[in-house]
Enzyme design. Sequence first.
Site, PDB file in Angstrom:
ATOM      1  N   GLU A 172      -8.005  79.575  30.981  1.00 53.17           N
ATOM      2  CA  GLU A 172      -9.135  79.173  30.133  1.00 53.17           C
ATOM      3  C   GLU A 172      -9.887  80.410  29.678  1.00 53.17           C
ATOM      4  O   GLU A 172     -10.530  81.097  30.467  1.00 53.17           O
ATOM      5  CB  GLU A 172     -10.083  78.219  30.876  1.00 53.17           C
ATOM      6  CG  GLU A 172     -11.274  77.780  30.020  1.00 53.17           C
ATOM      7  CD  GLU A 172     -12.176  76.750  30.702  1.00 53.17           C
ATOM      8  OE1 GLU A 172     -11.656  75.782  31.294  1.00 53.17           O
ATOM      9  OE2 GLU A 172     -13.409  76.933  30.659  1.00 53.17           O
ATOM     10  N   ASP A 177     -17.868  83.887  35.249  1.00 48.56           N
ATOM     11  CA  ASP A 177     -18.032  83.004  34.095  1.00 48.56           C
ATOM     12  C   ASP A 177     -18.029  83.758  32.774  1.00 48.56           C
ATOM     13  O   ASP A 177     -19.088  83.964  32.188  1.00 48.56           O
ATOM     14  CB  ASP A 177     -19.332  82.202  34.235  1.00 48.56           C
ATOM     15  CG  ASP A 177     -19.393  81.035  33.267  1.00 48.56           C
ATOM     16  OD1 ASP A 177     -18.378  80.753  32.607  1.00 48.56           O
ATOM     17  OD2 ASP A 177     -20.452  80.392  33.184  1.00 48.56           O
ATOM     18  N   ARG A 201     -10.099  71.480  35.977  1.00 44.39           N
ATOM     19  CA  ARG A 201     -10.717  72.811  35.983  1.00 44.39           C
ATOM     20  C   ARG A 201     -10.991  73.323  37.387  1.00 44.39           C
ATOM     21  O   ARG A 201     -11.479  72.572  38.251  1.00 44.39           O
ATOM     22  CB  ARG A 201     -12.011  72.802  35.177  1.00 44.39           C
ATOM     23  CG  ARG A 201     -11.769  72.648  33.695  1.00 44.39           C
ATOM     24  CD  ARG A 201     -13.070  72.538  32.947  1.00 44.39           C
ATOM     25  NE  ARG A 201     -13.546  73.780  32.393  1.00 44.39           N
ATOM     26  CZ  ARG A 201     -14.770  74.270  32.544  1.00 44.39           C
ATOM     27  NH1 ARG A 201     -15.636  73.650  33.310  1.00 44.39           N
ATOM     28  NH2 ARG A 201     -15.138  75.389  31.955  1.00 44.39           N
ATOM     29  N   HIS A 223     -23.488  89.056  34.612  1.00 41.87           N
ATOM     30  CA  HIS A 223     -24.404  87.909  34.674  1.00 41.87           C
ATOM     31  C   HIS A 223     -25.860  88.326  34.830  1.00 41.87           C
ATOM     32  O   HIS A 223     -26.601  87.762  35.633  1.00 41.87           O
ATOM     33  CB  HIS A 223     -24.012  86.977  35.828  1.00 41.87           C
ATOM     34  CG  HIS A 223     -24.205  85.511  35.481  1.00 41.87           C
ATOM     35  ND1 HIS A 223     -25.412  85.009  35.061  1.00 41.87           N
ATOM     36  CD2 HIS A 223     -23.356  84.464  35.484  1.00 41.87           C
ATOM     37  CE1 HIS A 223     -25.284  83.703  34.828  1.00 41.87           C
ATOM     38  NE2 HIS A 223     -24.038  83.341  35.055  1.00 41.87           N
ATOM     39  N   ARG A 270     -23.057  75.803  24.027  1.00 43.98           N
ATOM     40  CA  ARG A 270     -22.601  77.187  23.798  1.00 43.98           C
ATOM     41  C   ARG A 270     -22.005  77.345  22.402  1.00 43.98           C
ATOM     42  O   ARG A 270     -21.081  78.131  22.201  1.00 43.98           O
ATOM     43  CB  ARG A 270     -21.606  77.634  24.862  1.00 43.98           C
ATOM     44  CG  ARG A 270     -22.026  77.380  26.298  1.00 43.98           C
ATOM     45  CD  ARG A 270     -23.416  77.903  26.575  1.00 43.98           C
ATOM     46  NE  ARG A 270     -23.851  77.573  27.947  1.00 43.98           N
ATOM     47  CZ  ARG A 270     -25.069  77.834  28.393  1.00 43.98           C
ATOM     48  NH1 ARG A 270     -25.983  78.368  27.596  1.00 43.98           N
ATOM     49  NH2 ARG A 270     -25.413  77.524  29.622  1.00 43.98           N
ATOM     50  N   LYS A 301     -13.781  68.330  34.398  1.00 44.89           N
ATOM     51  CA  LYS A 301     -14.655  69.207  35.175  1.00 44.89           C
ATOM     52  C   LYS A 301     -15.254  68.329  36.259  1.00 44.89           C
ATOM     53  O   LYS A 301     -16.055  67.432  35.962  1.00 44.89           O
ATOM     54  CB  LYS A 301     -15.746  69.781  34.271  1.00 44.89           C
ATOM     55  CG  LYS A 301     -16.809  70.600  34.982  1.00 44.89           C
ATOM     56  CD  LYS A 301     -17.808  71.202  33.976  1.00 44.89           C
ATOM     57  CE  LYS A 301     -18.886  72.018  34.677  1.00 44.89           C
ATOM     58  NZ  LYS A 301     -19.805  72.674  33.712  1.00 44.89           N
ATOM     59  N   GLU A 303     -20.592  83.012  24.420  1.00 39.98           N
ATOM     60  CA  GLU A 303     -21.761  82.672  25.233  1.00 39.98           C
ATOM     61  C   GLU A 303     -22.443  83.907  25.811  1.00 39.98           C
ATOM     62  O   GLU A 303     -23.658  84.030  25.741  1.00 39.98           O
ATOM     63  CB  GLU A 303     -21.322  81.730  26.359  1.00 39.98           C
ATOM     64  CG  GLU A 303     -22.438  81.391  27.333  1.00 39.98           C
ATOM     65  CD  GLU A 303     -21.994  80.419  28.419  1.00 39.98           C
ATOM     66  OE1 GLU A 303     -20.834  79.975  28.384  1.00 39.98           O
ATOM     67  OE2 GLU A 303     -22.813  80.107  29.301  1.00 39.98           O
ATOM     68  N   GLU A 335     -21.378  72.017  38.828  1.00 38.23           N
ATOM     69  CA  GLU A 335     -22.611  72.028  38.032  1.00 38.23           C
ATOM     70  C   GLU A 335     -23.104  70.620  37.720  1.00 38.23           C
ATOM     71  O   GLU A 335     -23.472  70.312  36.587  1.00 38.23           O
ATOM     72  CB  GLU A 335     -22.390  72.819  36.728  1.00 38.23           C
ATOM     73  CG  GLU A 335     -22.093  74.284  36.967  1.00 38.23           C
ATOM     74  CD  GLU A 335     -21.861  75.087  35.691  1.00 38.23           C
ATOM     75  OE1 GLU A 335     -21.450  74.489  34.685  1.00 38.23           O
ATOM     76  OE2 GLU A 335     -22.097  76.300  35.708  1.00 38.23           O
TER      77      GLU A 335
END
Lengths: 721, 721
Positions: free
Chosen positions: B402, B380, B339, B537, B183, B302, B408, B306
Amino acid sequence: MNRYNSLIGLLILFFSCNFCFSQSSEELWLSYSQPLNNKLKETYTSKIKHIQIKTFSETGEIIKTELQMLATKMLDTSISFTSTTPQIIIAKIDNLDSKFKQKINSQSLVNNESFIIQTITVHQKDLLIITGKTDISLLYGTYCFIKQLQLHKDISSISITDSPKIQLRILNHWDNLDGTVERGYAGFSIWDWHLLPGFKKEIYYEYARANASIGINGTVLNNVNSNAYILTSPYLQKVKTLADIFRPYGIKVYLTARFSAPIELGKLPTADPLNEEVIQWWKSKISEIYKEIPDFGGFLIKANSEGQPGPNTYGRSHVEGANMLATLLEPYQGVVMWRAFVYSEQQSEDRAKQAFNEFAPFDGAFKENVLVQVKNGPIDFQPREPYHPLFGAMPKTSLMMEFQITQEYLGQGSHLVFLPKLYEEVLSTDTYAKGKGSTIAKIIDGELYQDHRITGMAGVANIGTETNWTGHPFAQANWYGFGRQAWDPTTSAESIAKEWLSMTFTTDSLFIQQMTPLLINSREAVVNYMTPLGLHHIMNAEHHYGPGPWIANMSRPDWNSIYYHRADSLGLGFDRTQTGSNALEQYPKEIQEQFSNIHTIPEAYLLWFYHVPWDFKMKNGHTLWYTMAWYYQQGVNEVKNMQQTWEHMQPYVNNDIYQDTRMLLEIQYSEAQWWRNACLLYFQQFAKMPLPEFIPEIPHTLDYYKALKFPYAPGIHPSWN
Amino acid sequence: MNRYNSLIGLLILFFSCNFCFSQSSEELWLSYSQPLNNKLKETYTSKIKHIQIKTFSETGEIIKTELQMLATKMLDTSISFTSTTPQIIIAKIDNLDSKFKQKINSQSLVNNESFIIQTITVHQKDLLIITGKTDISLLYGTYCFIKQLQLHKDISSISITDSPKIQLRILNHWDNLDGTVERGYAGFSIWDWHLLPGFKKEIYYEYARANASIGINGTVLNNVNSNAYILTSPYLQKVKTLADIFRPYGIKVYLTARFSAPIELGKLPTADPLNEEVIQWWKSKISEIYKEIPDFGGFLIKANSEGQPGPNTYGRSHVEGANMLATLLEPYQGVVMWRAFVYSEQQSEDRAKQAFNEFAPFDGAFKENVLVQVKNGPIDFQPREPYHPLFGAMPKTSLMMEFQITQEYLGQGSHLVFLPKLYEEVLSTDTYAKGKGSTIAKIIDGELYQDHRITGMAGVANIGTETNWTGHPFAQANWYGFGRQAWDPTTSAESIAKEWLSMTFTTDSLFIQQMTPLLINSREAVVNYMTPLGLHHIMNAEHHYGPGPWIANMSRPDWNSIYYHRADSLGLGFDRTQTGSNALEQYPKEIQEQFSNIHTIPEAYLLWFYHVPWDFKMKNGHTLWYTMAWYYQQGVNEVKNMQQTWEHMQPYVNNDIYQDTRMLLEIQYSEAQWWRNACLLYFQQFAKMPLPEFIPEIPHTLDYYKALKFPYAPGIHPSWN
């Protein structure tokens, strides 16, 4: 301490003169910031106050800007551009007043890039003329004139006529569309493909300026390991934007053409160069390109090599592949640069012989707008190789030299190695192709074969996004030197070193006297601490960073170090004489005679051509093992010498460049020791002799060196594997 | 024309003043080059001639250098650092003479980073004191003092006491070891891992300087999608070198810790956080780190998100994973930033609900040196999201904010979007957690829960190798603004805009008056032309560049646009009320009350929480379809307005920045139209209503927009997939 503190010193320096600039590594050899004494400053100032530029092109504007920058930054003055009583006239020969023209020998303007800088006398007054046939020749003349000032030359009765000896002087960017650079050690690609065509970065103009100043007139924008996507219409719009920026600087753009593009983009079932649909696809694509870029230079092609597609895939030859594209490019004056760097995993033949075997029989078969682009040596850009035997073996073909400016095998981003010395060695090598004196320079500049229509020299660029363009401050010299030698392949490395040092730092003779030998000797140093006596390709696999003489597990035999050094209990080296692969037979008889005797071959090529017993008695009276160790140590010592010289250079260079170079030399010294230690420990397994007494104690075991891994070494990316 | 020509103008400008600098985008807001009238110049010069710095630390040297740069570049003078009759004394409170100290309210130094800048009178003469408890507080005080000059404030009776409201103010670099940046839209990673630790680049010092100037005191060097290799000994040497450089600027280094590192590096069969060997491995690794970097900050992790490894893999909870590491870090005062960005492909639950469901029950279970790092919204980093419902729901846990500074989902490298406006919206949102006025700012700065030991705010950096650091010249404002809001989360976006504009360009009120609203409105513009009315999104997949409302073929349902917008013949939007996923239930009752009625929910969140009929009557009296189209057009119009404003700014900014911004605004305008066209054509399939009359004719079909492909869009790399 931190580096900012040094700024105070710099700023105080700023104050000590009314208006002076520091050397700026961003501006390369064009910062116009070397110290200049007042007398010379006054002389120069008095001679360039009034200039007439008799051209209204974009190139004319560039000339004007460049001269104004020179005046402002070097002389603390400004120029008036005027047609009344100018001291300097810059005009195309056809635009010169006849009273001036008759005093100029216009016959010496042998081509469109030639220029004349000449002082003539008119009414008892000096008038300086810069002239040529084209706008670009005026730009070249202007840069040459500026260089005289940078070198602090007397310009009072200047008379220079110059002309490039080679037509295509081209950078090859191995830049990928994702911004990475294959074998790039200076950051990432300067082409911001994503933001093109909308965003025209300043660096594109700076790039064109720098290249124009050294006569480079072409650039291949993308990697030879090519991606067909560059040929899609949206990307051609981006390429067009760059071409438009570069044009007034005399620089043409070229692209690599992926041979399978008709399949990947055109959705055809084949890329067979004799297939009519394939030909039509290329014809239409080439037409599209020239519609956008009328002076597009042509294609560079890596075919059937290291996994790249090519005509062989369809049972067609390199000639059939190259000529198909050349035929289509011919109406547009485009060229094909077809790389001779081919070697096959199906062949058991010595890799060093394959390109010759493949291409030499094709001599005379390529169309006139095809250049066969040949690397300087038969393997791959090693610290030292014998010259590529194709030079001299294809008299009816335009052979183009491919040098590597980026230091893939020569210390990458952190070693100071002055490459013009290597280029000079290659270019001055005698091939005896038309008798003694048939140097490679004369082959590639066309002197030896006057019927060659096109001549060319390519350099694989070392340029990236680093602020100073090349990462190592001294790698700028290799870009500069390549340009100078592409302009005139007989230019000596020493003259380039002096020029570059003077233009970049200072003309102070104490500096030049110490730094010139440092540059000149740096190339032999890297040979010594990496691959002395003809050793080659014993680097780590893939990324080629650091020593890896033990590499033996790569998928292809000729990707392994052991393939090249062939160390065993008997000795070391690759037998390429009659008892071995006989690669020597590809060279002319004069060389064969000298090289086919182990006692007369130059020791620099010994292990390239011979498998030599460990106890072989060398010219120095010592064994091969002892002598090899001596060279490794010599290489290390030479880097130490470079460090010691550099320590005394602090007064001559700005602090950033001083500190950067100091740190990089420290890395180079440490890596030279790493090379020596790893290679000697490895070869000692076979030589079974003790290390000579001059080798300092080695702090690690061989296993330690073998275990070192560098998965993120630059210049190679997981996605390419 | 080319951009070099503009240099002539610049150089002429150079001559018109004795010694002035142009704005330099490399130097960010610290170029000290804004125009300054002579009167103010004299006033400032007279007041800072003699300064005493009573500290002999490296930080003291940095303070000295910074002040000297200010004097040289802004005031054309130099400072004498002296202990005799200084006008300014910079000293730690304990080192101040008692006669000065008694005039300072040292009680207001509430922590080690607080500072006081105060004019006191001694023997009828003014004396300016900059003091605090630590060297770093003096550095912060110095930057604050310098800022007063940059803003052209009256410094004659200055009195400022300031203190950061949040303890950990941290940049998160999503930088990979191969130099790419996930990103990242400003080039590549500024960390040259390969040449570290030997080569200390100047940019590391410049980076530390810039961050210190805005109070950022920590940096996570590597990507949250982590690579265990950063924890190997050779890499820790590289990290140590950066830590040593950053330390005197008050910046600690942190690393991301790949949870499976004990397997990958330690060759253990498991990474189970309760396994004794795993714990020992981490203990030993942490000990190794602190031996090299005694003030190492800690780990960002993290986990189980994902594809990243984590404790869930071994049937352990996030608490068990985080606390294991926190226990080991505790003796060294290190922290764990864990996170909360988790969502599972095994869950059919609304992705917006999953992090809350996973983490809220753990409230109170984390060790005191664990911070749970929560993105500002539950999905996100969209142009607009409702706030993340975890804020206010975990009173016994340190929640760290955060934010994403890199854009992005907000136009990436080419859109001017001033993010402090977004941050302000989030930070000022009322969670009602302890009654009205329980803003998110008060949660993360600890005001609401005084027993929280540690407070923090993280920003995903937008920094890269671009010469101007951030690619878009105005993206620098987002880095700056993040720093200011991390220092004090109640800082208004408007005050940040004015400060940054003044410090970077000029304090000229005509410029500030026009540019401040441009910045402030830019955030609503991007919401409007991308995702108005609560849409989210619907970007292209993977690289997230450009519109992709049609994305439906990604492997996970919640990676598809159709998952989020749910367009059908009935309407548009994600029903997150009781009749749908009921994500709304995660919010406090005050919000539920307002949002659970389609007529009282703010329209900005309408489609986030409701599936709304196409013909639903909006507050403006028009249908949803018509209103949505209106917002898309409004976004496009706003960009056109930005362009028109910018055209008038040429006199105030240097030509490079003017031209770069002009070209980028042109791209932004074109992409805003692309967004409007593609989204309206796509949604029209479902709405089956004509485009309102104010929408200009769309030049392409929906298929055209769907066919656009960008395989080399920046910020994502094939190797990560």
